[in-house]
Design a protein around this motif. Sequence first.
Motif, mmCIF file in Angstrom:
data_model
loop_
_atom_site.group_PDB
_atom_site.id
_atom_site.type_symbol
_atom_site.label_atom_id
_atom_site.label_comp_id
_atom_site.label_asym_id
_atom_site.label_seq_id
_atom_site.Cartn_x
_atom_site.Cartn_y
_atom_site.Cartn_z
ATOM 1 N N GLY A 1 0.816 -1.210 0.000
ATOM 2 C CA GLY A 1 0.000 0.000 0.000
ATOM 3 C C GLY A 1 0.845 1.254 0.000
ATOM 4 N N GLN B 1 0.282 5.655 0.860
ATOM 5 C CA GLN B 1 -0.640 6.698 1.312
ATOM 6 C C GLN B 1 -0.774 7.795 0.258
ATOM 7 O OE1 GLN B 1 -0.493 7.890 5.512
ATOM 8 N NE2 GLN B 1 1.506 6.912 5.564
ATOM 9 N N GLY C 1 11.993 2.289 -3.412
ATOM 10 C CA GLY C 1 11.813 1.395 -2.272
ATOM 11 C C GLY C 1 10.663 0.424 -2.484
ATOM 12 N N GLN D 1 -2.839 -1.633 9.145
ATOM 13 C CA GLN D 1 -1.921 -2.140 8.113
ATOM 14 C C GLN D 1 -1.879 -3.669 8.136
ATOM 15 O OE1 GLN D 1 1.758 -0.006 7.883
ATOM 16 N NE2 GLN D 1 2.723 -1.475 6.519
ATOM 17 N N VAL E 1 5.209 -8.907 1.219
ATOM 18 C CA VAL E 1 4.852 -7.499 1.267
ATOM 19 C C VAL E 1 6.076 -6.654 0.875
ATOM 20 C CG1 VAL E 1 3.819 -5.680 2.686
ATOM 21 C CG2 VAL E 1 3.311 -8.080 3.191
ATOM 22 N N ASP F 1 11.656 1.340 6.110
ATOM 23 C CA ASP F 1 10.937 1.970 7.226
ATOM 24 C C ASP F 1 9.691 1.189 7.649
ATOM 25 O OD1 ASP F 1 9.917 2.721 4.654
ATOM 26 O OD2 ASP F 1 8.702 4.253 5.625
ATOM 27 N N GLN F 2 9.241 0.250 6.826
ATOM 28 C CA GLN F 2 8.002 -0.477 7.130
ATOM 29 C C GLN F 2 8.234 -1.849 7.764
ATOM 30 O OE1 GLN F 2 4.858 0.798 6.763
ATOM 31 N NE2 GLN F 2 6.024 2.667 6.378
ATOM 32 N N THR G 1 18.651 1.373 -1.931
ATOM 33 C CA THR G 1 17.387 1.864 -2.482
ATOM 34 C C THR G 1 16.216 1.592 -1.545
ATOM 35 O OG1 THR G 1 17.093 -0.169 -3.733
ATOM 36 C CG2 THR G 1 18.022 1.703 -4.915
ATOM 37 N N LYS H 1 15.612 9.900 5.679
ATOM 38 C CA LYS H 1 15.021 9.304 4.474
ATOM 39 C C LYS H 1 14.261 10.360 3.663
ATOM 40 C CE LYS H 1 10.501 7.876 6.160
ATOM 41 N NZ LYS H 1 9.432 6.886 6.163
ATOM 42 N N LYS I 1 7.554 12.221 2.065
ATOM 43 C CA LYS I 1 6.495 13.133 1.639
ATOM 44 C C LYS I 1 6.261 14.203 2.682
ATOM 45 C CE LYS I 1 4.026 9.399 0.601
ATOM 46 N NZ LYS I 1 3.106 8.374 0.077
#
Length: 329
Positions: free
Chosen positions: A7, A9, A21, A130, A142, A147-148, A182, A194, A197
């Motif tokens: 996913g 955002q 990424g 999530q 996934v 960062d996730q 990357t 990093k 947004k």
Amino acid sequence: KKTIFSGIQPTGVLHLGNYFGAVRRWVELQEQGHNVIFSVVDLHSITLPQDPATLHSQILNMAASLIACGIDPARAVLFQQSRVSEHAQFNWVLGCLTTLARLGHLPQYKEKSASLKEVPLGLYVYPVLQAADILLYRATHVPVGEDQLQHIQLAAHLARVFNNKYGRTFRLPHSMVYDDATGRLRSLRQPTKKMSKSEADPRSRIELTDTPDQILEKLKKAVTDHTSAVYYDPEARPGVSNLMTMHNALTGLSYDEIRAQCEGKDTGQYKLLVADVVIEHLRPIRQELTRLLEDKAHLVGLLDLGAARAKAIAASTWAEVRRKVGLSE
Ligand code: TYM
């Protein structure tokens, strides 16, 4: 065959960090013929304040950006998260299986809440939603940026907890992260952080919709250091190394090859070269994005189709969850 879920955002325009990424990998996995499901996660985006006047167009914009990058809505399920009500419903059930302590320790939560006087509950529950996203589609893999990682681990943990309590239902999802740089592209303004947004300065990131002039300007102003030679050393020289990461990701040239090619060039000249590579790579993507945004009705139709296909999968998992938990017969 893997089942892939990921996913993004709709909080802004897709940038090169998202692209390297995550999104580029999504396209590769689609091309390899896996089951691929991608969501524009609008419910996640409202955990921090969004402007209602622009949110909906950002959602369409993000969907169009993904298509422009190569996601094919005929082969991939591409949908808007809030169109499938099972996400929020399953979130509730999973929320009942986790603890405040576990959520409070997650680094992304700590980072985002640190600057807030009042922390919205949604921000806290964010990783549970999530996990619901991932498990509803019984995803095995996934693909995300670095960062996730902790969020995917939480999803695997919740799958395990659910299975232990209610009987085997979910396979454990695995994260797929690029193990090179990357997986964590850096800000052009603060190369130890990093690319994101949410960084206030738009010169910190290259967005898919940037014009060639804007890309050139941003790269010329990218923060580097006082050494003029071009070589890769992410610890001592994060700025120039970040540019080399982009260069490597777009051309396949190794760091040694780039270094050899740049013998005698200084970092100022190197920035122009990288700008050229980025501009040429993004040109067709930007053109395709413009074309897609000219036909809103078509785009909305594609998202309707995606929502219906996602709903069919999610509803079947949700029905099983209801039975296992005892909410239905
Ligand atoms: P989001 O919207 O912040 O970012 C989308 C994807 O881009 C990756 N990414 C980066 N990768 C490398 N370098 C960077 N500088 C960089 N910045 C962002 C992110 O890791 C992410 O893969 N919580 C997720 C959205 C989400 C999700 C999901 C992901 C909701 N439900 C289920 C996977 C599965 C997020 O905030 O992504």
